[in-house]
Write an enzyme that holds these catalytic residues in place. Structure first.
Site, PDB file in Angstrom:
ATOM      1  N   ARG A 129      48.185   9.886 -27.499  1.00 50.26           N
ATOM      2  CA  ARG A 129      48.305  10.646 -28.748  1.00 50.26           C
ATOM      3  C   ARG A 129      48.461   9.674 -29.918  1.00 50.26           C
ATOM      4  NH1 ARG A 129      53.213  12.688 -29.523  1.00 50.26           N
ATOM      5  NH2 ARG A 129      53.269  13.823 -27.557  1.00 50.26           N
ATOM      6  N   TYR A 135      35.213  23.745 -50.495  1.00 48.81           N
ATOM      7  CA  TYR A 135      34.834  24.149 -49.140  1.00 48.81           C
ATOM      8  C   TYR A 135      35.751  25.309 -48.697  1.00 48.81           C
ATOM      9  CZ  TYR A 135      34.482  24.004 -44.080  1.00 48.81           C
ATOM     10  OH  TYR A 135      34.326  24.355 -42.765  1.00 48.81           O
ATOM     11  N   LYS A 141      29.947  16.227 -39.864  1.00 44.49           N
ATOM     12  CA  LYS A 141      28.717  16.358 -40.647  1.00 44.49           C
ATOM     13  C   LYS A 141      27.920  15.050 -40.604  1.00 44.49           C
ATOM     14  CE  LYS A 141      30.850  20.235 -41.370  1.00 44.49           C
ATOM     15  NZ  LYS A 141      31.715  20.488 -42.510  1.00 44.49           N
TER      16      LYS A 141
END
Ligand SMILES: *Cc1c(COP(=O)(O)O)cnc(C)c1O
Length: 378
Positions: free
Chosen positions: A46, A98, A195
């Site tokens: 983690r 967004y 993206k």
């Protein structure tokens, strides 16, 4: 190193034990220690993973930052970054944001006592008016989604810095190939690496790059404490995608320019929103701030109705009707009913988001095929 060389080599070294040129996918949750707390730099996955480290060094290199931190999604990266704020703090951001960012701000952080003001950030006077003594952060997105407005990063940094307000730029739409906000003095850059960075529509991933020690310390703390970390396979895919960032984005931009001109000349099109067009209100700013104009564009129809837009999108054969952007394939979407569906209609309209607005993410296919596909869809 110049940019294209960085996309191949920034922070990358052959793996020590085998010489592997690409970092292995270190699929492990924990690491052997020589003695309690004596280890080779990794104790629990983690907190850190070598595949993730290779990607973080790469993204830091591309953005010209000292460090970067990677997350399991773009919104997870935002969520971790925003957790450096405290109840009573105030954020100034854009009204053309967004949709997922808008939802995170208004539905998660507002109830926890953080205040937001949404303004048209192309109007610097409005930004200054929105600042209060409690303003701690300016959240900038440029080009904006889906209206493709270009916001002046340097001008906003000049307003924020003297007031000790941190500036963060969501650089998802441009990618570091076209725009590097830290060069204008921004404190941090955020990516939905889903993206352009990953670029193949096969991974959800987020990242923040910064040289600001307080921001990075919070992100390392959040990584360990809130734990929205990416798996090593996703880090590998994102790193692999970045290797071709320059060629992919340039090809998409070249296609987008031709499509913008085609649409601008079409009878049934009301307006085309693309920073590369001379008709774009911030065309000159885009020239100054970006290395090229991007591969996202939006347009509205003379018949300004949801029905007309939906009908158009159902006719395309090469463009796929889908959310998201920045992949090798061209996508088409309808913000008012898809990505921005969570923004109330009156707020949408006030921000200039028309019902017939269609957004396209231009991929790397042949421009002739993309134009022919749009042409037959009218
Ligand atoms: C997609 C996107 C995000 C959110 O990223 P995810 O990876 O989907 O969580 C944030 N900002 C912008 C501009 C985006 O396009």
């Amino acid at each position: 190193m110049k940019f294209n060389t960085k996309t191949i080599h920034a922070g990358q070294e052959p793996e020590e034990t085998s010489g592997a040129v690409m970092p292995p996918i270190f699929q492990t949750s924990t690491y052997a220690q020589q003695a309690p707390n004596k280890h080779k730099g990794y104790d629990y996955a983690r907190v850190g993973n070598p595949t993730r480290t290779a990607l973080e060094k790469m993204i830091a290199g591309l953005e010209g930052a000292d460090e970067a931190a990677c997350f399991s999604s773009g919104v997870a990266a935002m969520d971790s970054l925003m957790k450096m704020l405290r109840p009573g703090d105030h954020v100034v951001t854009t009204n053309d944001l967004y949709g997922g960012s808008y939802r995170l701000f208004t539905k998660v952080f507002e109830p926890y006592g953080i205040d937001f003001t949404f303004v048209d950030m192309t109007d610097l006077g409005k930004v200054e008016e929105a600042i209060t003594p409690n303003t701690k952060l300016m959240w900038i997105e440029t080009p904006t989604n889906p209206l493709l407005r270009v916001v002046d990063i340097q001008a906003l940094v000049d307003i924020a810095k003297p007031k000790n307000i941190l500036t963060v730029v969501d650089n998802t739409f441009a990618s570091p190939y076209l725009q590097r906000p830290l060069e204008f003095g921004a404190d941090a850059v955020l990516h939905s690496a889903t993206k352009y960075l990953a670029g193949h529509s096969d991974v959800i991933h987020g990242a923040v790059a910064s040289s600001n020690e307080a921001i990075m310390e919070n992100l390392r703390f959040q990584t360990k404490t809130s734990g929205a970390v990416p798996g090593p396979m996703d880090c590998y895919l994102t790193l692999r995608g970045i290797k071709t960032l320059s060629v992919r984005v340039q090809r998409s931009v070249d296609n987008a320019k031709q499509i913008a001109e085609f649409l601008e000349g079409h009878d049934e099109v009301e307006s085309v929103l693309y920073p590369g067009l001379r008709s774009h209100p911030q065309h000159e700013l885009a020239k100054k701030q970006m290395d090229d104009f991007g591969a996202m564009l939006s347009f509205t129809l003379k018949d300004d109705s949801i029905e007309a837009a939906v009908k158009f999108m159902q006719n395309t054969k090469v463009f796929t009707l889908a959310e998201s952007l920045g992949g090798v394939e061209s996508l088409i979407s309808h913000p008012a009913s898809m990505t921005h569906g969570s923004i109330p209609k009156d707020v949408r309209e006030k921000a200039g988001l028309k019902d017939s607005l269609i957004r396209i993410s231009v991929g790397i296919e042949d421009a002739e095929d993309l134009i022919a596909d749009l042409d037959q869809s009218f």
